[in-house]
Motif scaffolding. Structure first.
Motif, mmCIF file in Angstrom:
data_model
loop_
_atom_site.group_PDB
_atom_site.id
_atom_site.type_symbol
_atom_site.label_atom_id
_atom_site.label_comp_id
_atom_site.label_asym_id
_atom_site.label_seq_id
_atom_site.Cartn_x
_atom_site.Cartn_y
_atom_site.Cartn_z
ATOM 1 N N VAL B 6 36.425 54.535 30.388
ATOM 2 C CA VAL B 6 37.097 53.265 30.101
ATOM 3 C C VAL B 6 37.592 52.665 31.414
ATOM 4 C CG1 VAL B 6 38.889 52.137 28.741
ATOM 5 C CG2 VAL B 6 37.934 54.299 27.941
ATOM 6 N N ALA B 7 37.269 51.386 31.631
ATOM 7 C CA ALA B 7 37.717 50.719 32.864
ATOM 8 C C ALA B 7 38.979 49.922 32.571
ATOM 9 C CB ALA B 7 36.633 49.793 33.388
ATOM 10 N N VAL B 8 40.037 50.188 33.332
ATOM 11 C CA VAL B 8 41.306 49.490 33.107
ATOM 12 C C VAL B 8 41.757 48.811 34.393
ATOM 13 C CG1 VAL B 8 42.008 50.979 31.198
ATOM 14 C CG2 VAL B 8 42.669 51.610 33.511
ATOM 15 N N PRO B 39 42.905 43.391 26.944
ATOM 16 C CA PRO B 39 41.771 43.955 26.198
ATOM 17 C C PRO B 39 41.346 45.345 26.684
ATOM 18 C CG PRO B 39 41.040 42.146 27.593
ATOM 19 C CD PRO B 39 42.536 42.141 27.618
ATOM 20 N N ASP B 40 41.791 45.735 27.870
ATOM 21 C CA ASP B 40 41.496 47.098 28.337
ATOM 22 C C ASP B 40 42.285 48.119 27.510
ATOM 23 O OD1 ASP B 40 40.328 45.423 30.146
ATOM 24 O OD2 ASP B 40 41.284 46.269 31.927
ATOM 25 N N GLU B 41 43.448 47.692 27.012
ATOM 26 C CA GLU B 41 44.206 48.570 26.106
ATOM 27 C C GLU B 41 43.410 48.802 24.830
ATOM 28 O OE1 GLU B 41 48.821 47.367 27.079
ATOM 29 O OE2 GLU B 41 47.914 46.574 25.271
ATOM 30 N N SER B 63 40.347 53.130 37.248
ATOM 31 C CA SER B 63 40.856 51.863 37.747
ATOM 32 C C SER B 63 40.508 51.731 39.225
ATOM 33 C CB SER B 63 42.368 51.730 37.523
ATOM 34 O OG SER B 63 42.741 50.381 37.756
ATOM 35 N N ILE B 64 40.233 50.518 39.628
ATOM 36 C CA ILE B 64 39.787 50.256 40.992
ATOM 37 C C ILE B 64 40.741 49.235 41.610
ATOM 38 C CG2 ILE B 64 37.862 49.362 42.394
ATOM 39 C CD1 ILE B 64 36.101 50.096 39.794
ATOM 40 N N GLY B 65 41.242 49.529 42.803
ATOM 41 C CA GLY B 65 42.150 48.578 43.438
ATOM 42 C C GLY B 65 43.073 49.276 44.413
ATOM 43 N N MET B 116 35.144 48.620 28.140
ATOM 44 C CA MET B 116 35.974 47.822 29.030
ATOM 45 C C MET B 116 36.476 46.581 28.323
ATOM 46 S SD MET B 116 32.826 47.730 31.644
ATOM 47 C CE MET B 116 33.529 46.647 32.861
ATOM 48 N N GLY B 117 37.330 45.813 28.994
ATOM 49 C CA GLY B 117 37.821 44.582 28.405
ATOM 50 C C GLY B 117 36.770 43.500 28.538
ATOM 51 N N LYS B 118 36.863 42.484 27.675
ATOM 52 C CA LYS B 118 35.864 41.422 27.795
ATOM 53 C C LYS B 118 36.185 40.507 28.967
ATOM 54 C CE LYS B 118 37.645 37.806 24.642
ATOM 55 N NZ LYS B 118 37.301 36.875 23.570
ATOM 56 N N GLN B 119 37.437 40.505 29.378
ATOM 57 C CA GLN B 119 37.859 39.535 30.382
ATOM 58 C C GLN B 119 39.152 40.019 31.005
ATOM 59 O OE1 GLN B 119 38.028 35.781 28.439
ATOM 60 N NE2 GLN B 119 39.464 34.843 29.852
ATOM 61 N N ALA B 120 39.255 39.874 32.311
ATOM 62 C CA ALA B 120 40.525 40.173 32.962
ATOM 63 C C ALA B 120 41.344 38.891 32.938
ATOM 64 C CB ALA B 120 40.279 40.632 34.395
ATOM 65 N N ILE B 121 42.615 38.990 32.555
ATOM 66 C CA ILE B 121 43.400 37.762 32.364
ATOM 67 C C ILE B 121 43.927 37.183 33.678
ATOM 68 C CG2 ILE B 121 44.059 38.307 29.987
ATOM 69 C CD1 ILE B 121 46.896 38.933 31.155
ATOM 70 N N CYS B 125 37.199 36.092 34.724
ATOM 71 C CA CYS B 125 35.771 36.036 35.087
ATOM 72 C C CYS B 125 34.835 36.313 33.905
ATOM 73 C CB CYS B 125 35.458 37.022 36.204
ATOM 74 S SG CYS B 125 35.801 36.356 37.826
ATOM 75 N N ASN B 126 35.159 37.326 33.118
ATOM 76 C CA ASN B 126 34.286 37.704 32.005
ATOM 77 C C ASN B 126 32.878 38.046 32.500
ATOM 78 O OD1 ASN B 126 32.916 37.897 29.506
ATOM 79 N ND2 ASN B 126 34.404 36.523 28.566
ATOM 80 N N GLN B 127 32.798 38.982 33.445
ATOM 81 C CA GLN B 127 31.500 39.308 34.045
ATOM 82 C C GLN B 127 31.214 40.802 34.151
ATOM 83 O OE1 GLN B 127 31.434 37.765 38.053
ATOM 84 N NE2 GLN B 127 31.881 35.674 37.440
ATOM 85 N N THR B 128 32.247 41.600 34.396
ATOM 86 C CA THR B 128 32.009 42.946 34.919
ATOM 87 C C THR B 128 31.152 43.818 33.989
ATOM 88 O OG1 THR B 128 34.154 42.735 35.978
ATOM 89 C CG2 THR B 128 33.161 44.909 36.026
ATOM 90 N N GLY B 129 31.458 43.796 32.702
ATOM 91 C CA GLY B 129 30.708 44.635 31.760
ATOM 92 C C GLY B 129 29.235 44.275 31.716
HETATM 93 N N1 LIG Z 1 39.551 46.494 39.410
HETATM 94 C C1 LIG Z 1 39.156 46.925 38.198
HETATM 95 N N2 LIG Z 1 39.399 48.205 37.825
HETATM 96 C C2 LIG Z 1 39.008 48.644 36.608
HETATM 97 N N3 LIG Z 1 38.383 47.891 35.702
HETATM 98 C C3 LIG Z 1 38.120 46.616 36.018
HETATM 99 C C4 LIG Z 1 38.488 46.061 37.277
HETATM 100 N N4 LIG Z 1 38.091 44.766 37.285
HETATM 101 C C5 LIG Z 1 37.507 44.523 36.088
HETATM 102 N N5 LIG Z 1 37.528 45.633 35.318
HETATM 103 C C6 LIG Z 1 37.020 45.768 33.942
HETATM 104 O O1 LIG Z 1 36.164 44.675 33.661
HETATM 105 C C7 LIG Z 1 36.677 43.883 32.585
HETATM 106 C C8 LIG Z 1 36.287 42.440 32.753
HETATM 107 O O2 LIG Z 1 36.810 41.916 33.943
HETATM 108 P P1 LIG Z 1 36.359 40.505 34.549
HETATM 109 O O3 LIG Z 1 34.869 40.511 34.609
HETATM 110 O O4 LIG Z 1 36.999 40.452 35.907
HETATM 111 O O5 LIG Z 1 36.885 39.443 33.629
HETATM 112 C C9 LIG Z 1 38.157 44.203 32.561
HETATM 113 O O6 LIG Z 1 38.693 43.976 31.272
HETATM 114 C C10 LIG Z 1 38.165 45.681 32.943
HETATM 115 O O7 LIG Z 1 37.844 46.506 31.832
#
Ligand SMILES: Nc1ncnc2c1ncn2[C@@H]1O[C@H](COP(=O)(O)O)[C@@H](O)[C@H]1O
Ligand SMILES: Cc1cc2nc3c(=O)[nH]c(=O)nc-3n(C[C@H](O)[C@H](O)[C@H](O)COP(=O)(O)OP(=O)(O)OC[C@H]3O[C@@H](n4cnc5c(N)ncnc54)[C@H](O)[C@@H]3O)c2cc1C
Lengths: 317, 250
Positions: B6-8, B39-41, B63-65, B116-121, B125-129
């Motif tokens: 799970v990516a948070v 949505p990561d929760e 988690s990445i950061g 993973m979440g659909k979008q980071a708030i 972006c709504n891209q990563t997945g």
């Molecule tokens: N730095 C990060 N670390 C872990 N998970 C991430 C990170 N950035 C994005 N994600 C995952 O990707 C999802 C969509 O992010 P985004 O594409 O930025 O809207 C998030 O809900 C997370 O589950």
């Protein structure tokens, strides 16, 4: 430099999101190509070729694209993407689903949800639910961009003389299958493009009460929206949700009934031309963005509103 | 038995009214309440439910950061995840870099499901997945509001603009979660204590040989123009008159 727009349609109609995306594309380059993937969609390709600024419409007609999954849309785009320096699609659940795949496969960073094209490499996009606007510049050769449809006018549907090219492509993924789609059918205007939107929130208290909104919507020829709380509580289905994680609307008139005005809701409607809020709590944050606020119990105000609208002999629908 | 990754992401809490920095360089994150991206929760919750149903044996939160992302991992561990992975990277990595890092972690851990979440708030972006799914060539199901696992097939209900769509995908797969997928649990005090002892593996983007330098230059961040405060009307009839004769919208 050439620009490709991925068309959204349902095999019988071009969606308005496509019209806005073409406008955005034509601000980058006057001549735009469009890719139509569908089933029995030749007529749609012909229609688009008449739009202003269209150079060429490429279409792929195959059963695979009757209800396409993101994997298969991506394969078809990648098949022709090397000819293009820009690829654009609408930033809605259609475009969001496959554009990042196209970007990743092209090793390009995607620019999501663009609301303004500043220069050919510089774009403005909202972040933090629209509470900040970021100006970003892409330093890559290829640009993969999703466009917020409500931020661009629809392209004029005539005056173009685009060429039409059919290509065959049938590569598809074996790992995904479309099963079905449950669409809310409605005679009302589409939420994303309606001139008037009336939305209900948790204040409505039940699905039954939510129907009070229908009556007003009919009188105004308005689309109906909802807050997330109203959708979560089951008053209406998810496709009504307005906000950061729902739809963005920019109508001439937005009427919020029993909605508190959380930032995530405002993200989807605060660009509306005129905002009206009816709420019994005078402290409700929705009043901070409302042009006209009415502090009242909605169960009294809605029937009155219905009567007052009847009194107007001409409603400008 | 299956492993679930799970990516948070650690983001400014959704209740915070953000402040744009006066020099236009970004949004103020110092001394601001941070939380797990909402949505990561839901993604963590769904993973735990799959595990509890006996279909998976391990839930890993990633988690990445910056260093503080470990707090977000602890939150996931306190909810019930078994192990954490922290990948140190510069703040504000683009989704493409996050997806590339996640691909490396997948190669190491070999999960069957990535949630993973659909979008980071924050970046919206709504891209990563979707990017990750394309990179690892696993099927994707985005905006999931219902999941059902039967053997190695996943039936997913997706929230789309027109309503709901159902698809069927083969495992392994990448799923991005909508807020309506489930109701995330709160971590109980004993679980928060237990989480302190759970392992967090630490890596860095460099260890994984992922170049995270940005491809998109942030020129400036501004506040959107504020709406002019409107007026309060006294009754419905006044409202309708104003809409008709002043605003001329009906
Ligand atoms: N730095 C990060 N670390 C872990 N998970 C991430 C990170 N950035 C994005 N994600 C995952 O990707 C999802 C969509 O992010 P985004 O594409 O930025 O809207 C998030 O809900 C997370 O589950
Ligand atoms: C990550 C994330 C994303 C989100 N995305 C969205 C989104 O896309 N869209 C969205 O809308 N929300 C979204 N939310 C939820 C948002 O934070 C709010 O919880 C939600 O908007 C509240 O909905 P509401 O205004 O209907 O309910 P409430 O906040 O409960 O407000 C109900 C209002 O009705 C009023 N009221 C009650 N009874 C009456 C009456 N009889 N007469 C008149 N007024 C009455 C009350 O005074 C109150 O102001 C999101 C939240 C998160 C965490």
């Amino acid at each position: 430099m050439s620009v490709l727009v991925i068309a959204e349609h349902n095999n019988t109609e071009i969606k308005s999101s496509t019209l806005s995306t073409i406008t955005a594309a034509s601000q980058i380059k006057k001549e735009v190509d469009v890719l139509v993937m569908g089933y029995k969609c030749e007529i749609l390709a012909k229609e688009i070729s008449n739009y202003e600024n269209i150079r060429k419409v490429i279409y792929i007609d195959n059963k695979i694209y009757e209800n396409p999954v993101a994997e298969n849309i991506t394969l078809a785009i990648l098949n022709i993407s090397s000819n293009y320096s820009y690829i654009l699609a609408p930033a809605n659940t259609f475009g969001k689903n496959f554009m990042p795949r196209v970007a990743a496969k092209s090793d390009v960073s995607q620019i999501s949800d663009v609301i303004k094209i500043e220069k050919e490499d510089t774009f403005i996009r909202p972040i933090y639910a629209g509470n900040a606007l970021a100006t970003v510049q892409s330093i890559e050769n290829k640009k993969i961009i999703t466009i917020r449809p409500t931020s661009f006018e629809p392209v004029i549907k005539e005056g173009g003389k685009g060429e039409i090219e059919e290509i065959n492509f049938e590569e598809s993924s074996k790992l995904v299958n479309f099963i079905n789609r449950e669409e809310s059918k409605s005679e009302r205007p589409e939420l994303g493009t309606a001139r008037i939107v009336i939305s209900g929130g948790r204040g409505l208290q039940s699905a039954e009460n939510f129907k009070m909104i229908n009556e007003i919507a009919d009188k105004l020829n308005a689309a109906i929206g909802a807050s997330r709380a109203a959708v979560d509580a089951g008053y209406v289905s998810n496709d009504y949700q307005v906000g950061q994680t729902g739809k963005v609307v920019v109508p001439e008139l937005y009427i919020a009934i029993g909605i508190s005005g959380a930032i995530q809701h405002l993200a989807g409607m605060k660009e509306s031309k005129i905002i009206v809020a009816i709420n019994k709590d005078e402290e409700a944050p929705i009043f901070n963005v409302a042009d006209y606020g009415l502090q009242a119990d909605l169960f009294e105000a809605l029937p009155e509103l219905s009567l007052e609208l009847d009194k107007l002999n001409t409603i400008n629908k | 038995m299956m492993k679930i990754l799970v990516a948070v992401k650690r983001v400014i809490d959704y209740n915070v009214q953000i402040r744009v920095k006066s020099d236009g360089s970004g949004v103020e994150t110092e001394n601001v309440k941070m939380s797990m991206n909402p949505p990561d929760e839901n993604a963590v919750e769904e993973a735990l439910r799959i595990k509890e149903s006996g279909k998976a044996e391990e839930v890993i939160v990633l988690s990445i950061g910056n260093e503080k992302s470990q707090e977000t991992i602890r939150t996931g561990l306190a909810m019930g995840a078994d192990k954490g992975i922290f990948v140190k990277a510069n703040d504000n990595c683009e989704p493409l870099s996050i997806a590339k890092i996640m691909k490396k972690i997948i190669e190491k851990e070999k999960p069957q499901i990535v949630l993973m979440g659909k979008q980071a708030i924050d970046d919206d972006c709504n891209q990563t997945g979707q990017m990750l799914s394309a990179l690892v060539e696993w099927p994707q199901a985005t905006f999931a509001s219902k999941l059902e696992i039967k053997d190695s097939t996943l039936f997913v209900t997706r929230e789309i603009d027109e309503g709901l769509e159902k698809i069927e995908i083969n495992l392994p797969a990448v799923i991005t979660c909508d807020l309506r997928l489930n109701e995330p649990r709160y971590a109980s005090l004993p679980n928060i204590m237990k989480a302190k002892k759970k392992p967090i593996e630490t890596l860095s983007a460099e260890d994984l040989e992922i170049d995270t330098s940005p491809r998109i230059k942030l020129i400036k961040v501004e506040e959107p123009s504020k709406r002019k405060k409107g007026i309060m009307v006294n009754n419905v009839s006044e409202l309708v008159q104003k809409l008709k004769h002043e605003a001329k919208v009906i």
